[in-house]
Design a protein around this motif. Sequence first.
Motif, mmCIF file in Angstrom:
data_model
loop_
_atom_site.group_PDB
_atom_site.id
_atom_site.type_symbol
_atom_site.label_atom_id
_atom_site.label_comp_id
_atom_site.label_asym_id
_atom_site.label_seq_id
_atom_site.Cartn_x
_atom_site.Cartn_y
_atom_site.Cartn_z
ATOM 1 N N ASN A 150 0.818 -1.629 0.115
ATOM 2 C CA ASN A 150 -0.074 0.106 0.211
ATOM 3 C C ASN A 150 0.741 1.531 -0.245
ATOM 4 O O ASN A 150 1.202 2.191 -1.187
ATOM 5 N N ARG A 153 3.101 6.038 4.588
ATOM 6 C CA ARG A 153 1.313 7.204 4.267
ATOM 7 C C ARG A 153 1.632 8.821 4.605
ATOM 8 O O ARG A 153 2.751 8.931 5.202
ATOM 9 N N ARG A 174 -9.209 10.989 9.848
ATOM 10 C CA ARG A 174 -10.224 9.640 9.918
ATOM 11 C C ARG A 174 -9.064 8.716 9.536
ATOM 12 O O ARG A 174 -7.691 9.403 9.732
ATOM 13 N N ASN A 214 -2.705 8.395 4.093
ATOM 14 C CA ASN A 214 -2.644 7.240 2.499
ATOM 15 C C ASN A 214 -1.773 7.531 2.158
ATOM 16 O O ASN A 214 -1.605 8.416 2.097
ATOM 17 N N TRP A 241 -0.621 -3.949 2.264
ATOM 18 C CA TRP A 241 -1.615 -5.230 1.953
ATOM 19 C C TRP A 241 -1.524 -6.832 2.266
ATOM 20 O O TRP A 241 -0.583 -7.084 1.898
HETATM 21 C C1 TK8 Z 1 -8.328 -0.117 0.829
HETATM 22 C C2 TK8 Z 1 -7.648 0.289 2.316
HETATM 23 C C3 TK8 Z 1 -6.848 1.400 1.989
HETATM 24 C C4 TK8 Z 1 -6.093 1.608 3.315
HETATM 25 C C5 TK8 Z 1 -7.026 2.486 4.160
HETATM 26 O O1 TK8 Z 1 -9.896 -0.917 1.244
HETATM 27 O O2 TK8 Z 1 -8.441 2.294 4.715
HETATM 28 O O3 TK8 Z 1 -7.060 3.724 4.873
HETATM 29 O O4 TK8 Z 1 -5.188 2.535 3.309
HETATM 30 O O5 TK8 Z 1 -5.819 0.612 1.408
HETATM 31 O O6 TK8 Z 1 -7.662 -0.844 2.675
#
Ligand code: TK8
Length: 338
Positions: A150, A153, A174, A214, A241
């Motif tokens: 992923n 962040r 959030r 993110n 992920w």
């Molecule tokens: C997408 C999420 C996303 C994650 C979040 O389904 O929830 O912020 O970073 O990538 O898994």
Amino acid sequence: MKLFRRSLLAALSLAALASTGAAIAQDFKPRLIRFGYGLNEQSNQGRAAKVFAEAVEKASGGKMKIRAIGAAALGPDTQMQQALIGGAQEMMVGSTATLVGITAEMALWDTPFLFNNTREADAVLDGPIGQKVLDKLQDKGLVGLVYWENGFRNLTNSKRPVGKLEDLNGIKLRVMQNNVYLDSFKTLGANAVPLPFSELFSAMETNTVDGQENPYNTILSSKFYEVQKFLSVTNHVYSPWVLLVSKKWWDGLNAAEKKVLQDAARASRDFERKDTREEATRALADLKAKGMQINELSPAESARMRDKLTKVNASIATQVGMDLWRDTQAELAKLRGQ
Ligand code: TK8
């Protein structure tokens, strides 16, 4: 004639063996595999889902078909996890953070500043520690195949530039639905609100929340720049992920079918990481071009944030178990040549 027929048959089955490698064509039953994910088709997640689907279909001679369904159309991560556990859905890819309620060891990956770079992330996730954490899923009705990236962040919001810790005070942020994220951002002074990703865009659009965090790729592919003005380069945590299979369904597959999924999972992982990293190197410039204001944190402010966040480490260590925590620290020290 009989002899001729027999040798013809032998030749045919030899040919079948040769064309499918070790597995024989009839090893694959026709299977429809529902593969859910949360981001849209144009995202890094969507592109890699397609690569996975193609690899599975090709290796099974078209017998195993993946129906990839994005944009949380099968529900947010937590709902899909339950569908996998119950056997109502076969596969998904999603955040490890939303799995913490099912498998506490997954909280390891939520440790702020755990990895300094992707080299460390790959080594730990693909090594014995990453595997150990995946193995914990089995008792809960899930099989974890591989980790995708992923990414690191970063923080966005619609209120004000965040260049120092105090700027976060009172920002409604959030976070992913787990206690480590909640604790981390409360510690930093934000008003942390857990929400599923699928509700995030509209929550920002309606100002129900002011911000989120993110990787660049997601801020871009989910068009968060339309509702968020400020981006702070914090790189506060590396998020993986994980590719999941319903154990109920997995247990009904034969060895050849399992191998097809495992091989395709690894191929999709290698593609996904490369693709994600390429996109991430361009994404910040793209986000700037879309009108976002980028704030780099000074080294002193980054250090303050890091210091504050180390407060959550003790509770993560307790959650994942002291042995796993120590093994991870030891592995990282080794990777860093310490
Ligand atoms: C997408 C999420 C996303 C994650 C979040 O389904 O929830 O912020 O970073 O990538 O898994």
